[in-house]
Scaffold this active site. Structure first.
Site, mmCIF file in Angstrom:
data_model
loop_
_atom_site.group_PDB
_atom_site.id
_atom_site.type_symbol
_atom_site.label_atom_id
_atom_site.label_comp_id
_atom_site.label_asym_id
_atom_site.label_seq_id
_atom_site.Cartn_x
_atom_site.Cartn_y
_atom_site.Cartn_z
ATOM 1 N N ASP A 283 0.849 -1.204 0.000
ATOM 2 C CA ASP A 283 0.000 0.000 0.000
ATOM 3 C C ASP A 283 0.881 1.249 0.000
ATOM 4 O O ASP A 283 2.053 1.191 0.342
ATOM 5 C CB ASP A 283 -0.874 0.035 1.261
ATOM 6 C CG ASP A 283 -0.032 -0.059 2.524
ATOM 7 O OD1 ASP A 283 0.368 -1.185 2.873
ATOM 8 O OD2 ASP A 283 0.278 0.989 3.126
ATOM 9 N N ASP B 174 1.480 4.347 2.141
ATOM 10 C CA ASP B 174 1.132 4.838 3.464
ATOM 11 C C ASP B 174 0.473 6.230 3.301
ATOM 12 O O ASP B 174 0.376 6.750 2.183
ATOM 13 C CB ASP B 174 2.373 4.865 4.375
ATOM 14 C CG ASP B 174 1.994 4.862 5.850
ATOM 15 O OD1 ASP B 174 1.167 4.027 6.257
ATOM 16 O OD2 ASP B 174 2.507 5.721 6.596
HETATM 17 N N1 LIG Z 1 1.121 1.231 5.779
HETATM 18 C C1 LIG Z 1 1.589 0.365 6.653
HETATM 19 N N2 LIG Z 1 1.980 0.761 7.884
HETATM 20 C C2 LIG Z 1 2.489 -0.128 8.767
HETATM 21 N N3 LIG Z 1 2.606 -1.436 8.528
HETATM 22 C C3 LIG Z 1 2.218 -1.883 7.324
HETATM 23 N N4 LIG Z 1 2.225 -3.119 6.796
HETATM 24 C C4 LIG Z 1 1.750 -3.032 5.553
HETATM 25 N N5 LIG Z 1 1.416 -1.756 5.258
HETATM 26 C C5 LIG Z 1 1.703 -1.014 6.350
#
Ligand SMILES: Nc1ncnc2[nH]cnc12
Ligand SMILES: CSC[C@H]1O[C@H](OP(=O)(O)O)[C@H](O)[C@@H]1O
Length: 289
Positions: free
Chosen positions: A209, A211
């Site tokens: 993803d 963040d």
């Molecule tokens: N955005 C995210 N923040 C923390 N841990 C994760 N694991 C996978 N995506 C994450």
């Protein structure tokens, strides 16, 4: 069989490995606590493999309560010479889109209050963490992803956050300022503990993803992560298989095999006997010599 015994720590989305031959789940107990699950022991090609799902099968263990000391100690007791950790991460960099694999080469530890050392009063040791991953393993991991048909980036800084909540937008932007490129909740203290246990460690991260730092874009949510995890998990399994098969027949020693040589500072007459008993696997090489 060669002299490699590879510990694979399976992250979110990777709870078993079909590629293992003669596979058996074996309970390994540890004086440090309860490992996340039994360890799946078997072989891939010429390599012995010990697979441990970090959150347990069924993903019942929250990141803050993954007992990284018990996991690393159990893998050492199971005979591991090296560890390849798999981890799902969010991206903090435009260059690292979801779907990309990344061989992490640096960590920033922003976790809170997790037990992060095997050492204590009565046996004080300070290992070097300047170069926290084993470059040899990372290079093999990158080659393996390529062979499995994935895209891989060599080198990225991993920010370990406490979780389980994802970051606020302000935190996410702050971590980018710190130079972090991917974010997860489990890489620390795991990598520190592997070094203390003299186990060369590499982390193959799968970007699941973006963040929450991108203005005008939706914040990260777990549905999006699970979708990407499911899309990536077959590729991750193929990469692990290619990683094992791609290792040379002979394992030449790594300097990390002797990480404790110059690390212990406590005078022998001040050693704590009870702690030494618990350290029989982690520091066994030193204690028996
Ligand atoms: N955005 C995210 N923040 C923390 N841990 C994760 N694991 C996978 N995506 C994450
Ligand atoms: C399922 S999203 C958050 C979860 O995923 C990552 O786990 P792992 O590092 O074990 O692959 C992240 O660290 C969180 O634990």
């Amino acid at each position: 069989m060669s002299d490699w015994t590879i510990g694979i720590i399976g992250g979110s989305g990777l709870y078993a490995m079909d590629a293992l031959q003669d596979a058996q789940w074996i309970e390994v107990s540890s004086p440090w606590g309860t490992p996340s699950d039994k360890i799946l022991c078997g072989t891939i090609g010429h390599v012995r493999v010990r697979f441990l799902p970090r959150h347990g099968r069924g993903h019942a263990i929250i990141p803050s309560k993954v007992d990284a000391r018990a996991n690393i100690d159990a893998l050492k007791r199971a005979g591991c010479t090296d560890i390849l950790a798999i981890s799902a991460v969010g991206s903090l960099s435009e260059e690292l889109p979801p779907g990309r694999f990344v061989c992490v080469d640096q960590f920033i530890d922003n976790t809170k209050g997790r037990p992060s050392s095997f050492f204590d009063n009565g046996f004080v040791a300070h290992v070097s963490m300047g170069d926290p991953v084993c470059e040899r393993l990372s290079k093999h991991a990158a080659k393996a992803v390529d062979k499995a048909g994935g895209e891989v980036t060599m080198g990225a800084t991993y920010l370990a956050m406490e979780g389980p909540q994802f970051s606020t937008r302000a935190e996410s932007r702050l971590y980018r300022h710190w130079g972090a490129e991917v974010i997860g909740m489990t890489g620390m203290p795991e990598a520190k503990l592997a070094r203390e246990a003299e186990l060369p460690y590499a982390m193959l991260a799968m970007v699941t993803d973006w963040d929450s730092w991108r203005d005008g874009e939706a914040a990260v949510d777990v549905g999006e992560i699970i979708e990407q995890m499911n899309a990536n998990s077959e590729l991750a399994k193929k990469a692990v298989e290619a990683f094992c098969k791609g290792l040379p027949k002979k394992r030449t020693p790594s300097p990390i095999d002797r990480a404790l040589d110059d690390a212990v500072i406590t005078a022998p007459e001040k050693h704590d006997r009870d702690l030494l008993v618990k350290l029989d696997a982690v520091a066994g090489r030193l204690l028996r010599s």
